[in-house]
Design a protein around this motif. Structure first.
Motif, PDB file in Angstrom:
ATOM      1  N   ILE A 595       0.868  -1.182   0.000  1.00  0.00           N
ATOM      2  CA  ILE A 595       0.000   0.000   0.000  1.00  0.00           C
ATOM      3  C   ILE A 595       0.901   1.227   0.000  1.00  0.00           C
ATOM      4  N   GLN A 596       1.000   1.903  -1.116  1.00  0.00           N
ATOM      5  CA  GLN A 596       1.958   2.986  -1.197  1.00  0.00           C
ATOM      6  C   GLN A 596       1.469   4.244  -0.478  1.00  0.00           C
ATOM      7  N   ASP A 597       2.429   5.045  -0.050  1.00  0.00           N
ATOM      8  CA  ASP A 597       2.150   6.362   0.512  1.00  0.00           C
ATOM      9  C   ASP A 597       1.680   7.259  -0.632  1.00  0.00           C
ATOM     10  N   GLU A 598       0.468   7.779  -0.544  1.00  0.00           N
ATOM     11  CA  GLU A 598      -0.085   8.587  -1.627  1.00  0.00           C
ATOM     12  C   GLU A 598       0.304  10.057  -1.524  1.00  0.00           C
ATOM     13  N   ASP A 599       1.065  10.416  -0.490  1.00  0.00           N
ATOM     14  CA  ASP A 599       1.566  11.790  -0.398  1.00  0.00           C
ATOM     15  C   ASP A 599       2.854  11.918  -1.207  1.00  0.00           C
ATOM     16  N   ARG A 600       3.140  13.165  -1.626  1.00  0.00           N
ATOM     17  CA  ARG A 600       4.376  13.427  -2.367  1.00  0.00           C
ATOM     18  C   ARG A 600       5.281  14.342  -1.550  1.00  0.00           C
ATOM     19  N   TYR A 601       6.579  14.231  -1.804  1.00  0.00           N
ATOM     20  CA  TYR A 601       7.570  14.942  -1.011  1.00  0.00           C
ATOM     21  C   TYR A 601       8.672  15.466  -1.926  1.00  0.00           C
ATOM     22  N   ARG A 602       9.371  16.486  -1.442  1.00  0.00           N
ATOM     23  CA  ARG A 602      10.626  16.834  -2.102  1.00  0.00           C
ATOM     24  C   ARG A 602      11.585  15.685  -1.882  1.00  0.00           C
ATOM     25  N   PHE A 603      12.514  15.519  -2.822  1.00  0.00           N
ATOM     26  CA  PHE A 603      13.436  14.394  -2.671  1.00  0.00           C
ATOM     27  C   PHE A 603      14.292  14.563  -1.428  1.00  0.00           C
ATOM     28  N   GLN A 700      -3.621  -2.316  -5.544  1.00  0.00           N
ATOM     29  CA  GLN A 700      -3.205  -1.178  -4.724  1.00  0.00           C
ATOM     30  C   GLN A 700      -1.688  -1.030  -4.658  1.00  0.00           C
ATOM     31  N   ALA A 701      -0.940  -2.055  -5.043  1.00  0.00           N
ATOM     32  CA  ALA A 701       0.519  -1.998  -4.966  1.00  0.00           C
ATOM     33  C   ALA A 701       1.149  -1.468  -6.247  1.00  0.00           C
ATOM     34  N   ARG A 702       0.361  -1.198  -7.258  1.00  0.00           N
ATOM     35  CA  ARG A 702       0.908  -0.751  -8.532  1.00  0.00           C
ATOM     36  C   ARG A 702       1.295   0.715  -8.463  1.00  0.00           C
ATOM     37  N   LEU A 703       2.224   1.104  -9.308  1.00  0.00           N
ATOM     38  CA  LEU A 703       2.772   2.461  -9.218  1.00  0.00           C
ATOM     39  C   LEU A 703       1.783   3.524  -9.666  1.00  0.00           C
ATOM     40  N   ILE A 767       8.141  17.704  -6.495  1.00  0.00           N
ATOM     41  CA  ILE A 767       7.723  16.791  -5.430  1.00  0.00           C
ATOM     42  C   ILE A 767       7.449  15.432  -6.061  1.00  0.00           C
ATOM     43  N   VAL A 768       7.852  14.403  -5.355  1.00  0.00           N
ATOM     44  CA  VAL A 768       7.910  13.078  -5.961  1.00  0.00           C
ATOM     45  C   VAL A 768       7.256  12.036  -5.053  1.00  0.00           C
ATOM     46  N   TYR A 769       6.932  10.911  -5.658  1.00  0.00           N
ATOM     47  CA  TYR A 769       6.575   9.710  -4.916  1.00  0.00           C
ATOM     48  C   TYR A 769       7.851   8.924  -4.644  1.00  0.00           C
ATOM     49  N   TYR A 770       7.713   7.914  -3.805  1.00  0.00           N
ATOM     50  CA  TYR A 770       8.832   7.020  -3.544  1.00  0.00           C
ATOM     51  C   TYR A 770       8.269   5.617  -3.397  1.00  0.00           C
ATOM     52  N   ARG A 771       9.104   4.612  -3.508  1.00  0.00           N
ATOM     53  CA  ARG A 771       8.655   3.237  -3.312  1.00  0.00           C
ATOM     54  C   ARG A 771       9.738   2.478  -2.543  1.00  0.00           C
ATOM     55  N   CYS A 772       9.300   1.838  -1.456  1.00  0.00           N
ATOM     56  CA  CYS A 772      10.194   1.066  -0.601  1.00  0.00           C
ATOM     57  C   CYS A 772      10.095  -0.406  -0.952  1.00  0.00           C
TER      58      CYS A 772
END
Length: 945
Positions: A595-603, A700-703, A767-772
């Motif tokens: 379940i990805q974080d749907e918020d975006r952040y600066r790198f 829900q896990a897709r980018l 601002i970007v997404y990230y994936r762990c």
């Protein structure tokens, strides 16, 4: 977990009547002039072949037999590639009445084993009637490869051209399932499977039922994900060969139709000595009858405010068009099954009765939970709060679990319960604080012996003494429930006084609850601590693991369905991976959070003077460790994370660091150690691989999950930083350089386009997404340089990419020697997937051509194809695999552009974002922005075994 297949109650089921002839009906052919007509209706379903592909006649073999069945003519006509209608003129056929004209179309292809040689050997009409064809693999997709046949009788008049029409019918059946819900009910689909698919089919229609022995003539498909739907519909579709089978035993014509229909899934029951029953064969359905199983989670609330969560599996036997005793799936037909989920009441009735006879919906199985609170968590480590009020606690309540390794209540002694632990919160005067307490480390959980030492009448007393002295440890679930029950017993004995208990002035006990990541070093059901090779295959891409606290548990008579009433139902998603967990080979792998974080952040939020190196395109863990641990491993968890909330501190609330909170201080010393970095920021090639294998993930896990193209919301930052922007601070002489990372990013709305962050805008503004992601099967104390095995193996000598380690859901469902049909990068028919292995042509083709020209010359039957015979233009995912595995140099990528066959799904009509390409020397994988300005060629590919 069973399904109800009728119109009312639990799962209401509507079977749309078989739409006769919608899968092709009217064809024409002849003798002196043989005309073949192949027409189908509009294709009503996605995830199967298009109208054009279903209608395509690639070749035909024409027979003419005398009335007595002797063969007078047989000839193969190749290279037709007609869409629905074709005409052939045949001369010098002996005239006469009662001639039999037979046509077999689309042979010498990859789905069925029908060949020219087989048909050349047919000498009489009875031989053709008896002819069967076998699928060469376990296919439930077809592409444009539809075996068809048809016959007609004709009188051939001498000295004239006799028009004869032959109606061609596909030997396949097309089937679609649509799953809907009643208002207020949510169904989250998992996957589906087709069971007992016939592998052999009669080439010509036959009235015989049960034609083939069970044995090796049937197969079960792999589990497949539901389609990616832009509208949120839960749907899937597939093809199977015709299956005509009689009933094993007729369902009695008593009761309502719904009651009769439910019996289609009824199984024989064998009583056991303990009062349970064991399910056996289906009572009414023949063992050769095809059926579908699909899984998912049902969630809704009921009037009392309780939340209902049920993991369900439904079984649906195909057929029932001509009554409940019909299990046939007829060739050239299209069936739509509309399933409506209303509730899980029938499963509850079955469980609560505890009797074999009380099974109102035999095809519905499920683990049903009624909880005051259902808590959903991702696969990584997590921290949250649990509150227990005295009114919630009863001496009869306990706990139960369901994991890939264990299932059952406490008195059944399940072993896999140590993935969650509890530490009591601190008290502020007479009430508990809402702040989290610190994790004590993996070894900071009480052993049973530590709580049952002499001098204390109950473990609660020892626990309270440790709390008062500040030496308390964490409780496992067994210890927690024991402590809670003793607190409640004393509370009642003291007429509601909280002294001698853990209750505060609000009659509550508050714990910080620590959930471990969904990962196992050893099998918890084994007494040995020996590491099991390939253990990760048992717990990835599985159903959620569940712990129900303060619960009771009931089983159905066959022990396959349960009902639980609980205070908390804690549910954790499994790690998602695109690796093939069914492969016998032992290899390491990696997977992603669910379940990805749907918020975006600066790198990043701060500059750094330290010009560290984290530039590996494949090893995200090494990149991440180098990125986080600038001071040789002296970093503290408290520097980055506020442990009272387990959120990033403002200075580090950036994509660069967000994966840190998915990890844990495993030894409890406060310092970040390398082996504590298990969840890490994906490298650029790992982000690409998430796209390659996204069909293996839960939706829900897709980018990218949007239905429109949103250019400013699509960037995923990787841990691969090949460039740093620098600037001097403090003047020319005394100044020093500060650096800003300029990471490689992936444009998720485009699938696998990659580039630099500066290509998406200024570093400070983007601002970007990230994936762990996390390694699988790699020891947790492995050095950062150790990387998992690749699922794609590139042999530079043979120029072959082999994908036996890639999950079947991400593999195209059919092999082809032809060009792929037109498609886009989000195609649901399989055209933008790779086959199990493909070879890359040593030279480029179509040099100095535009993308549009290459597309026009890569159509089926093109007179001047771009690729040599047997080769084709790669799809986007194949090109991405080539880009990430082949060397990025002028030998591999000699042209200005190297095109993919896939177009861009979000390109508006007349738009200029048309398709995908790799620049010369592998400079970038990108989306073409102009219709004809870019010219290049193709690295042709070929499916191989």
């Amino acid at each position: 977990m069973k399904k109800c297949i009728y119109l009312l109650c639990v799962l209401s089921f509507v079977l749309t009547a078989c739409q006769e002839d919608k899968f092709g009906s009217k064809e024409n052919s002849g003798s002196a002039a043989l005309k073949l007509k192949f027409n189908t209706s509009s294709n009503l379903s996605r995830a199967v072949s298009s109208d054009e592909e279903e209608q395509r006649i690639q070749n035909v073999y024409v027979f003419i037999f005398n009335q007595d069945g002797t063969r007078v003519f047989g000839q193969f006509y190749n290279g037709i590639n007609a869409n629905g209608t074709h005409q052939i003129e045949i001369k010098n056929i002996p005239a006469g009445s009662g001639k039999i004209i037979a046509v077999v179309a689309n042979i010498n292809l990859d789905i069925f084993d029908m060949t020219t040689a087989t048909l050349d050997a047919i000498t009489a009409y009875p031989d053709l009637l008896a002819l069967t064809s076998r699928m060469q693999d376990k296919f439930i997709e077809r592409g444009a490869q539809f075996l068809m046949s048809g016959t007609t009788a004709a009188d051939l008049t001498a000295n004239t051209t006799n028009p004869v029409n032959v109606s061609l019918k596909r030997v396949d059946v097309k089937i679609r399932f649509n799953v809907t819900t009643a208002e207020g009910v949510t169904f989250t689909p998992l996957d589906w499977q087709v069971v007992t698919v016939p592998r052999v089919v009669s080439v010509l229609p036959t009235e015989v039922q049960g034609l083939f022995e069970f044995g090796g003539n049937y197969f079960d498909s792999s589990w497949n994900n539901f389609e990616i739907s832009m509208t949120g519909a839960n749907t899937f579709a597939f093809y199977i060969p015709e299956n005509k089978v009689d009933v094993r035993k007729a369902i009695p014509a008593t009761g309502t139709y719904a009651e009769q229909y439910a019996l289609r899934e009824k199984q024989e029951k064998t009583p056991n000595n303990d009062g349970t029953v064991t399910n056996g064969a289906y009572e009414y359905a023949d063992e050769r009858a095809t059926f579908v199983k699909f899984k998912g989670n049902i969630f809704y609330t009921i009037g009392s405010g309780k939340e209902v969560s049920a993991d369900v599996t439904y079984t649906v036997h195909l057929g029932a068009v001509n009554g409940v005793n019909d299990y046939n799936s007829l060739r050239n037909h299209f069936y739509t099954y509309n399933v409506k989920i209303v509730s899980v009441d029938d499963i509850i009735v079955e469980v609560e009765s505890g009797e074999e006879a009380q099974e109102p919906s035999p095809g519905s199985e499920g683990d049903v939970v009624f909880a005051k609170k259902v808590l959903e968590f991702d696969a990584h480590n997590e921290v949250f709060k649990t509150v227990f009020h005295q009114s919630d606690i009863d001496q009869s309540l306990t706990w139960n679990i369901s994991t890939p390794f264990s299932k059952g209540a406490e008195d059944e002694n399940p072993k896999d319960y140590e993935w969650i632990c509890f530490r009591i919160n601190t008290k502020s005067r007479t009430t508990y604080s809402g702040d989290f307490t610190r994790f004590k480390g993996d070894n900071g959980v009480y052993t049973d012996a530590e709580l049952t030492i002499p001098g204390y009448s109950h473990p609660l007393d020892k626990y309270m003494a440790d709390i008062n002295s500040g030496n308390d440890k964490m409780l496992n679930i067994k210890q927690l429930v024991s402590v809670l029950k003793e607190c409640k017993r004393r509370y009642l004995a003291n007429n509601g006084a909280v002294s001698g208990t853990l209750f505060d002035s609000a009659d509550e006990i508050v714990f910080t609850t620590f959930l471990r990541d969904f990962y196992y070093e050893v099998n918890p059901e084994n007494t040995s601590e020996t590491v099991e090779n390939g253990l990760w295959k048992k717990f990835v891409n599985t159903e959620k693991r569940v712990l129900n606290i303060l619960s009771n548990l009931q089983y159905s008579a066959d022990r396959v369905s349960t009902k639980t009433t609980a205070l908390y139902s804690i549910r954790q998603a499994s790690i998602q991976t695109m690796y093939n967990k069914e492969a016998a080979e032992n290899f390491t792998a990696w997977g992603t959070e669910a379940i990805q974080d749907e918020d975006r952040y600066r790198f990043e939020t701060t500059t750094t003077r330290d010009n560290r190196t984290y530039d590996d395109k494949d090893n995200g863990r090494a990149n991440t460790i180098n990125m986080w641990m600038a001071n040789s491993g002296s970093e503290k968890w408290d520097t980055y994370i506020d442990y009272t909330t387990w959120e990033m501190k403002p200075a580090y609330n950036a994509a660069k660091y967000r994966c840190m909170r998915l990890n844990r201080d495993m030894n409890g010393d406060g310092q970040i150690d390398e082996n504590e970095v298990q969840w890490y920021l994906a490298s650029i090639n790992q982000l690409t691989d998430l796209w390659i294998g996204e069909n293996s993930f839960d939706p829900q896990a897709r980018l990218y999950k949007r239905s429109t193209w949103e250019e400013d919301l699509q960037w995923y930052a990787s841990s691969t930083v090949l460039e740093k922007n620098s600037s001097r601070v403090g003047g020319i002489i005394s100044g020093y350089y500060v650096y800003r990372d300029n990471p490689d990013i992936l444009w998720s709305s485009e699938g696998s386009s990659v580039g630099l962050l500066t290509g998406a805008g200024a570093i400070d503004d983007a601002i970007v997404y990230y994936r762990c992601v996390r390694n699988l099967g790699v020891p947790k104390n492995a050095a950062k340089e150790v990387r998992p095995d690749d699922f794609a193996i590139y042999d530079e000598t043979t120029r072959t990419i082999t994908l036996t380690r890639l999950d079947a859901k991400s593999i195209r469902g059919f092999k082809t020697t032809e060009e792929l049909a037109d498609h886009n990068e989000r195609d649901v028919r399989g055209y933008n997937k790779p086959w199990k292995a493909f070879k890359i042509n040593p030279t480029t083709h179509g040099n100095a051509l535009s993308w549009q020209t290459i597309m026009a010359r890569s159509q089926p039957g093109a007179t001047n194809p771009v690729c040599p015979k047997g080769w084709r233009v790669p799809n986007q995912r194949e090109l991405a695999l080539m880009y990430s595995r082949m060397p990025r140099n002028s030998t591999s990528w000699p042209l200005t552009d190297h095109f993919a066959k896939s177009s861009f799904s979000f390109n508006p009509t007349g738009g200029n974002r048309i398709g995908f390409s790799v620049k010369n020397e592998g400079g970038v994988f990108y989306l073409l922005h102009n219709k004809s300005d870019e010219v290049g060629g193709v690295r042709c590919v070929q499916d191989v075994d």
